[in-house]
Design a protein around this motif. Structure first.
Motif, PDB file in Angstrom:
ATOM      1  N   GLU A  99      -7.001  14.617  23.641  1.00  0.00           N
ATOM      2  CA  GLU A  99      -8.400  14.421  23.104  1.00  0.00           C
ATOM      3  C   GLU A  99      -8.324  13.551  21.728  1.00  0.00           C
ATOM      4  OE1 GLU A  99     -10.815  18.675  23.336  1.00  0.00           O
ATOM      5  OE2 GLU A  99      -8.746  18.681  22.673  1.00  0.00           O
ATOM      6  N   MET A 100      -7.250  13.640  20.925  1.00  0.00           N
ATOM      7  CA  MET A 100      -7.291  12.821  19.784  1.00  0.00           C
ATOM      8  C   MET A 100      -7.024  11.513  20.144  1.00  0.00           C
ATOM      9  SD  MET A 100      -5.737  15.399  17.115  1.00  0.00           S
ATOM     10  CE  MET A 100      -4.104  15.730  17.888  1.00  0.00           C
TER      11      MET A 100
ATOM     12  N   PRO B 115      -9.585  -1.213  19.274  1.00  0.00           N
ATOM     13  CA  PRO B 115      -8.601  -1.090  20.515  1.00  0.00           C
ATOM     14  C   PRO B 115      -7.210  -1.078  20.005  1.00  0.00           C
ATOM     15  CG  PRO B 115      -9.877  -3.298  20.308  1.00  0.00           C
ATOM     16  CD  PRO B 115     -10.375  -2.477  19.363  1.00  0.00           C
TER      17      PRO B 115
ATOM     18  N   TYR C 152     -13.009   4.727  15.696  1.00  0.00           N
ATOM     19  CA  TYR C 152     -13.299   5.130  17.078  1.00  0.00           C
ATOM     20  C   TYR C 152     -13.094   4.026  18.282  1.00  0.00           C
ATOM     21  CZ  TYR C 152     -15.472   7.365  21.089  1.00  0.00           C
ATOM     22  OH  TYR C 152     -15.735   7.710  22.246  1.00  0.00           O
TER      23      TYR C 152
ATOM     24  N   LEU D  89       0.435 -12.142  17.406  1.00  0.00           N
ATOM     25  CA  LEU D  89      -1.003 -11.683  18.022  1.00  0.00           C
ATOM     26  C   LEU D  89      -1.941 -11.355  16.851  1.00  0.00           C
ATOM     27  CD1 LEU D  89      -2.737 -10.818  20.272  1.00  0.00           C
ATOM     28  CD2 LEU D  89      -1.591  -8.378  20.109  1.00  0.00           C
ATOM     29  N   GLY D  90      -2.966 -11.943  16.851  1.00  0.00           N
ATOM     30  CA  GLY D  90      -4.149 -11.565  15.962  1.00  0.00           C
ATOM     31  C   GLY D  90      -3.977 -12.401  14.750  1.00  0.00           C
TER      32      GLY D  90
ATOM     33  N   ILE E 159      -1.557   8.317   2.198  1.00  0.00           N
ATOM     34  CA  ILE E 159      -2.665   8.656   2.900  1.00  0.00           C
ATOM     35  C   ILE E 159      -2.291   9.839   3.753  1.00  0.00           C
ATOM     36  CG2 ILE E 159      -4.340   7.860   4.375  1.00  0.00           C
ATOM     37  CD1 ILE E 159      -3.833   5.197   3.404  1.00  0.00           C
ATOM     38  N   ALA E 160      -3.109  11.021   3.642  1.00  0.00           N
ATOM     39  CA  ALA E 160      -2.801  12.167   4.477  1.00  0.00           C
ATOM     40  C   ALA E 160      -3.174  11.609   6.033  1.00  0.00           C
ATOM     41  CB  ALA E 160      -3.475  13.193   4.137  1.00  0.00           C
ATOM     42  N   ILE E 161      -2.789  12.347   6.928  1.00  0.00           N
ATOM     43  CA  ILE E 161      -3.316  11.867   8.350  1.00  0.00           C
ATOM     44  C   ILE E 161      -4.897  12.472   8.378  1.00  0.00           C
ATOM     45  CG2 ILE E 161      -3.157  12.635  10.880  1.00  0.00           C
ATOM     46  CD1 ILE E 161      -1.280  10.572  10.056  1.00  0.00           C
ATOM     47  N   SER E 162      -5.571  11.453   8.598  1.00  0.00           N
ATOM     48  CA  SER E 162      -7.038  11.765   8.546  1.00  0.00           C
ATOM     49  C   SER E 162      -7.568  11.489   9.952  1.00  0.00           C
ATOM     50  CB  SER E 162      -7.725  11.031   7.305  1.00  0.00           C
ATOM     51  OG  SER E 162      -7.919   9.603   7.654  1.00  0.00           O
ATOM     52  N   GLY E 163      -8.950  11.609   9.996  1.00  0.00           N
ATOM     53  CA  GLY E 163      -9.820  11.545  11.139  1.00  0.00           C
ATOM     54  C   GLY E 163      -9.906   9.998  11.472  1.00  0.00           C
ATOM     55  N   PRO E 164     -10.783   9.393  12.275  1.00  0.00           N
ATOM     56  CA  PRO E 164     -11.174  10.696  13.340  1.00  0.00           C
ATOM     57  C   PRO E 164     -10.298  11.041  14.299  1.00  0.00           C
ATOM     58  CG  PRO E 164     -11.910   8.337  13.799  1.00  0.00           C
ATOM     59  CD  PRO E 164     -11.041   8.012  12.477  1.00  0.00           C
ATOM     60  N   PHE E 165     -10.521  12.405  14.845  1.00  0.00           N
ATOM     61  CA  PHE E 165      -9.656  12.936  15.828  1.00  0.00           C
ATOM     62  C   PHE E 165     -10.108  12.837  17.091  1.00  0.00           C
ATOM     63  CE2 PHE E 165      -9.392  14.930  11.606  1.00  0.00           C
ATOM     64  CZ  PHE E 165      -8.193  15.125  11.529  1.00  0.00           C
ATOM     65  N   THR E 166     -10.749  11.707  17.402  1.00  0.00           N
ATOM     66  CA  THR E 166     -11.096  11.380  18.847  1.00  0.00           C
ATOM     67  C   THR E 166     -10.837   9.913  18.901  1.00  0.00           C
ATOM     68  OG1 THR E 166     -12.677  11.300  20.473  1.00  0.00           O
ATOM     69  CG2 THR E 166     -13.626  11.276  18.097  1.00  0.00           C
ATOM     70  N   HIS E 167     -11.071   9.138  20.173  1.00  0.00           N
ATOM     71  CA  HIS E 167     -10.901   7.754  20.129  1.00  0.00           C
ATOM     72  C   HIS E 167     -11.442   7.490  21.475  1.00  0.00           C
ATOM     73  CE1 HIS E 167      -9.614   3.637  19.813  1.00  0.00           C
ATOM     74  NE2 HIS E 167      -9.201   4.021  18.542  1.00  0.00           N
TER      75      HIS E 167
ATOM     76  N   SER F 190      -7.344   0.288  24.517  1.00  0.00           N
ATOM     77  CA  SER F 190      -6.374   0.043  23.769  1.00  0.00           C
ATOM     78  C   SER F 190      -6.113  -1.535  23.759  1.00  0.00           C
ATOM     79  CB  SER F 190      -5.083   0.522  24.079  1.00  0.00           C
ATOM     80  OG  SER F 190      -4.728   0.182  25.418  1.00  0.00           O
ATOM     81  N   VAL F 191      -4.995  -2.287  22.959  1.00  0.00           N
ATOM     82  CA  VAL F 191      -4.976  -3.664  23.193  1.00  0.00           C
ATOM     83  C   VAL F 191      -4.456  -3.872  24.550  1.00  0.00           C
ATOM     84  CG1 VAL F 191      -3.425  -5.312  22.513  1.00  0.00           C
ATOM     85  CG2 VAL F 191      -4.305  -3.998  20.869  1.00  0.00           C
TER      86      VAL F 191
ATOM     87  N   CYS G 131      -4.319  -6.404  14.517  1.00  0.00           N
ATOM     88  CA  CYS G 131      -5.860  -6.256  14.671  1.00  0.00           C
ATOM     89  C   CYS G 131      -6.185  -7.559  15.360  1.00  0.00           C
ATOM     90  CB  CYS G 131      -6.875  -6.618  13.391  1.00  0.00           C
ATOM     91  SG  CYS G 131      -8.090  -7.176  13.732  1.00  0.00           S
TER      92      CYS G 131
ATOM     93  N   ASP H  54      -3.791  -5.272  -0.427  1.00  0.00           N
ATOM     94  CA  ASP H  54      -3.732  -4.717  -2.030  1.00  0.00           C
ATOM     95  C   ASP H  54      -4.862  -5.471  -2.585  1.00  0.00           C
ATOM     96  OD1 ASP H  54      -3.533  -2.140  -3.280  1.00  0.00           O
ATOM     97  OD2 ASP H  54      -1.315  -2.450  -3.019  1.00  0.00           O
TER      98      ASP H  54
ATOM     99  N   MET I 184       0.739  -1.209   0.056  1.00  0.00           N
ATOM    100  CA  MET I 184      -0.096   0.033  -0.101  1.00  0.00           C
ATOM    101  C   MET I 184       0.976   1.298  -0.039  1.00  0.00           C
ATOM    102  SD  MET I 184      -3.044   0.645   2.608  1.00  0.00           S
ATOM    103  CE  MET I 184      -3.039   2.253   3.359  1.00  0.00           C
ATOM    104  N   SER I 185       0.428   2.211  -0.794  1.00  0.00           N
ATOM    105  CA  SER I 185       1.272   3.582  -0.981  1.00  0.00           C
ATOM    106  C   SER I 185       1.085   4.229   0.219  1.00  0.00           C
ATOM    107  CB  SER I 185       0.860   4.330  -1.867  1.00  0.00           C
ATOM    108  OG  SER I 185      -0.226   4.929  -1.791  1.00  0.00           O
TER     109      SER I 185
ATOM    110  N   PRO J  59     -14.738  16.030  15.032  1.00  0.00           N
ATOM    111  CA  PRO J  59     -13.684  15.033  15.225  1.00  0.00           C
ATOM    112  C   PRO J  59     -13.847  13.855  14.373  1.00  0.00           C
ATOM    113  CG  PRO J  59     -15.030  15.123  17.111  1.00  0.00           C
ATOM    114  CD  PRO J  59     -15.691  16.137  16.529  1.00  0.00           C
ATOM    115  N   LEU J  60     -15.254  13.600  14.246  1.00  0.00           N
ATOM    116  CA  LEU J  60     -15.117  12.080  13.621  1.00  0.00           C
ATOM    117  C   LEU J  60     -15.217  12.061  12.062  1.00  0.00           C
ATOM    118  CD1 LEU J  60     -17.696  10.818  16.081  1.00  0.00           C
ATOM    119  CD2 LEU J  60     -15.640   9.518  15.550  1.00  0.00           C
TER     120      LEU J  60
END
Ligand code: SF4
Ligand code: SF4
Lengths: 358, 487
Positions: B360-361, B419, B416, A117-118, A5-13, A17-18, B369, B395, A1-2, B333-334
């Motif tokens: 926040e982000m 994990p 969002y 893992l996974g 990709i610009a940093i994109s959203g979402p900007f909240t989470h 986490s694992v 995964c 790909d 994959m190239s 933000p989403l």
């Protein structure tokens, strides 16, 4: 994959986490583990610690061999959790090399060979359990009778160490059979289940877990508590455990009603062996079970059904581990056929006739 | 009102407290305004003024071109200083044609069209034309020209106009404030839209996390039998038009059709207000409500900002940013996008300007995964993000396409909840882009092939004609010879 990709959203989470997920599962395992470590005393404590250490060591070794970063993977907690779950399925007084082999089977063969893992198809802890059971049937079925720590007959710390190191020769006097094992042996001797159950621990002991069994499996109530905690934290959902336990319970109830001398009751099926641990902590393993809720119900049913079949008809008294592994193999197929229907499309992927009532 | 359940969705932390109770403040005039000619979905508008022209507030600067387009008007009075390529408010940072307007500080109106004191007494067609003239676009963020939607809907039997006041993105409180402060204008706008397309009723959907707005709107709607307020569950993305329609009507809009095909027209509440103002006051769309918020903003506010104001001016009006500000985002933000810099202007689709902190982000490096299935649970489109992302990583775009990756509308729910912090939406955006390119390429190839085939056919025809002619000539000659011999 190239990499375009610009940093994109979402900007909240969401706050997860694992490693957080792994920690939650361990937290949920804590009550049942603490109870059984208390119940089986020092040898269990040593074996528990060793199993986790071995798992970490094997994980680190594999990663180094593969020239992949070691620390991040160790920190995600997955190796500790695998070790924990293996330990919980070992006879509490098993010798140290059982733990070591378990770690090798689980981490090296079942997990890292697949890519870490996974990526693994089979649940590592159950691979270890089954491999050990087949290779060392004697050690793997020699269950200790409850010897709560600090009580009169409990092994002291030194004896405990000796037991784990395998140099305490005579364990026979201390050991006992698990409920399922007992029923099976008696059945082969022609003694009906109805008779055998009378010598089993009472219902209260069964629920609380004061009975012989694997290191983390005896206490139905504490495992249930842990499971409910995980559901409350939304780490797992009810689908797999309920579907598995219900299947097991209904089959047990139905067949013991038809032939009580031959089949154990639904209650015994639920409360003994790895049923509870399997339902809440093994069959719900993210990596090796289906991703959709429908898939999870099918999966749970499969595990419950196969467990009952194996317990009732196969040579082994306990079937959860085998059932889980068999169902693991079907996970990709279940996933394929249990995908949700796409919004505005039929299951075949065609657009629905427009404005269809759902 | 009976609601229907909608699949999936998430319950993000809404973080609206910073601005939800603050009145909308109008932003004062600034020295320069930057007006991109393409602020809407569809074709770019074309400038109708020249450099050096003096224009009044509300004067037409650029006229629509083609079927789907919208005009641009002057946000204040002043002089056109340049018409040039400038960085657009988009993460790509690509340039777009932009009119630069220097304000003369007078803020004096140009001559405006007739204000319909009772818009319900004029021909619906005139209302639709007025909305087109005013350059009203969907203010929820998509910026689809409102007039085009009205025109399309007026040709169909519309049973219900839905005003979208869900505002389900975190931080944003613009719609909330508009409903609290301009309830009457919103409701009038909704009724006017219904009038313009001949729809019998208006339903306004508001998420339950806006109790004040719901109360005020319910009160304002009491006067009308055919206006209803529906309090929607706070469940992102219930404000997505398709899902909103499903929640309100139970109808599932097919992947093949438009919402209008099921007899529903959806507009944002702010858009309804703009429609009302265009008819009732003859005002074009030259300002919009923008929420300026985020942990990195010193004094978050909801502003009434003229279109074309540099983002920087909004931020300064809100006390500037603190040192924790990490990323400027336009929109929520989403589904919002990062801004290349803060010199870019507010455009018609700018619902929010957020200065977000790293806490926040919560961006973290992706881990493998876990196959936890959370993404499958939450996807409102019933997609399987876990499988699509693993295919895209390898790909295998064709297979991802078969899993309907093109139906993903980048709502961000899957990312969002993941994990493992996988950038799922990025994968899908990448795949969608690639697949579009491929389809484009295929279309081009097919066109070339068709042209080539046509040319070949033509050549063959010419050849055949020639042969026929030759044969005919030969036959004639032979006949002549025969005759000769016979003679
Ligand atoms: S949410 Fe993330 S970790 Fe879980 S299945 Fe989806 S992609 Fe994998
Ligand atoms: S971003 Fe796409 S795949 Fe992810 S939840 Fe939203 S619609 Fe589904």
């Amino acid at each position: 994959m190239s990499g375009s990709i610009a940093i994109s959203g979402p900007f909240t989470h969401a706050d997860n986490s694992v490693s957080r997920t792994m920690q939650m599962v361990m937290l949920a395992l804590l009550p049942a583990t603490a109870f059984d470590l208390w119940l089986f005393g020092w040898p269990a404590i040593f074996l528990f610690g060793l199993t986790i250490l071995f798992c970490l060591a094997v994980e680190a070794g594999c990663l180094m061999l593969a020239k992949r970063p070691v620390l991040p993977a160790l920190k995600d907690g997955s190796a500790i959790l695998s070790g924990w779950l293996i330990a919980m399925s070992l006879p509490p007084w098993a010798p140290w090399w059982i733990a070591l082999l378990g770690a090798v089977f689980a981490i090296a063969l079942a997990k890292q060979v697949f890519g870490g893992l996974g990526q693994n198809l089979f649940n590592p802890a159950m691979v270890a359990r089954v491999a050990l059971l087949i290779s060392f049937p004697l050690q793997m079925t020699q269950f200790a009778a409850p010897h709560p720590i600090f009580t009169a007959h409990a092994p002291d710390i030194l004896t405990g160490l000796k037991i784990t190191l395998g140099c305490e020769g005579n364990l026979d006097s201390l050991s006992a059979a698990s409920a399922l094992g007992h029923i099976k042996t008696e059945l082969t001797r022609g003694i009906p289940v109805t008779h055998t159950v009378q010598s089993l621990p009472g219902l209260k002991e069964m629920i609380l877990g004061i009975k012989p069994g694997s290191m983390g499996e005896t206490s139905a109530i504490f495992i249930l508590l842990g499971g409910l905690f995980l559901m409350w934290r939304r780490i797992i959902s009810w689908h797999t455990p309920v579907s598995m336990l219900l299947t097991l319970f209904l089959l047990g109830t139905l067949f013991s009603a038809i032939n009580p001398a031959r089949y154990a009751s639904g209650m015994i099926e639920l409360l003994s062996g790895a049923s509870m641990l399997g339902a809440f902590f093994i069959a719900t393993d993210y990596v090796t079970s289906p991703v959709s809720k429908t898939g999870q119900i099918i999966f749970g049913f499969g595990v419950g059904f196969l467990t009952w079949i194996i317990r009732s008809f196969a040579g082994y008294p306990e079937g959860v581990a085998f059932a889980v592994l068999l169902m693991n193999a079907t996970t990709p197929i279940i996933d394929h056929y249990s995908r949700p229907r796409v919004f505005g499309r039929t299951r075949q992927g065609q657009p629905v006739a427009f404005g269809d009532k759902k | 009102m009976k609601l229907f359940s909608v699949r999936g969705g998430i319950h993000p932390s809404y973080r609206k407290q910073a601005t939800t109770a603050k009145k909308i403040e109008p932003l004062p005039v600034v020295p320069f305004y930057f007006l991109p000619l393409r602020q809407h979905s569809g074709a770019s508008a074309e400038a109708v003024v020249n450099i050096g022209d003096h224009v009044g507030k509300g004067q037409l600067l650029a006229a629509p071109v083609g079927r789907i387009s919208a005009p641009v008007h002057a946000p204040t009075s002043g002089i056109v200083r340049a018409i040039q390529n400038m960085t657009a408010p988009h993460p790509s940072g690509l340039p777009g044609m932009t009119i630069v307007l220097e304000s003369d500080g007078k803020d004096s109106w140009a001559e405006l069209p007739e204000a319909y004191s009772d818009p319900f007494s004029v021909d619906p067609k005139l209302i639709r034309e007025r909305v087109a003239w005013a350059g009203v676009v969907g203010l929820g963020g998509a910026a689809f020209p409102a007039a085009v939607k009205l025109e399309q809907s007026s040709q169909k039997p519309i049973k219900m106009v839905v005003l979208n006041g869900a505002e389900c993105e975190p931080y944003l409180t613009g719609d909330d404030r508009v409903m609290q402060e301009y309830a009457d204008e919103v409701i009038s706008g909704g009724r006017l839209i219904a009038y313009a397309v001949g729809a019998p009723k208006v339903v306004i959907g508001i998420e339950r996390n806006k109790p004040e707005a719901i109360a005020i709107m319910k009160k304002a709607a009491e006067a009308y039998d055919n206006v209803e307020i529906a309090d929607l569950p706070a469940q992102y993305p219930v404000g997505s038009a398709r899902h909103l329609v499903q929640a309100l009507t139970g109808l599932e809009i097919s992947a093949r059709t438009r919402i209008a095909d099921v007899g529903v027209l959806v507009q944002n509440v702010g858009t309804a207000r703009a429609v009302w103002r265009s008819a009732h006051y003859g005002e074009p769309l030259i300002s919009r409500i923008v929420t300026v918020s985020g942990g990195g903003m010193n004094d978050p506010k909801t502003l009434d900002a003229p279109i074309g104001t540099p983002v920087k001016a909004l931020i300064e009006y809100c006390g500037g940013m603190n040192e924790k500000a990490e990323q400027i985002v336009t929109g929520g933000p989403l589904m919002g996008v990062g801004l290349p810099n803060i010199d870019v202007p507010v455009i018609k689709g700018t619902a929010g300007i957020l200065a977000l902190t790293s806490e926040e982000m919560d961006h973290r490096p992706a881990e493998p995964c876990l196959r936890c299935g959370r993404c499958v649970d939450v996807c409102p489109c019933g997609l399987s993000p876990v499988e699509m992302s693993s295919l895209i990583r390898r790909d295998k775009l064709d297979e991802a396409e078969q899993l309907q990756v093109m139906d993903c509308f980048s709502c961000g729910s899957c990312s969002y909840v993941c994990p493992s912090h996988l950038p799922l939406v990025q994968y899908f955006n990448y795949a969608k882009g690639e697949i579009w390119n491929r389809r484009d390429e295929e279309r081009k190839q097919n066109k070339i092939k068709a042209l080539a085939a046509a040319k070949e056919a033509r050549l063959a025809e010419v050849l055949r004609q020639r042969q026929l002619a030759a044969e005919r000539a030969k036959a004639a000659k032979a006949a002549a010879n025969k005759e000769e011999k016979a003679v």
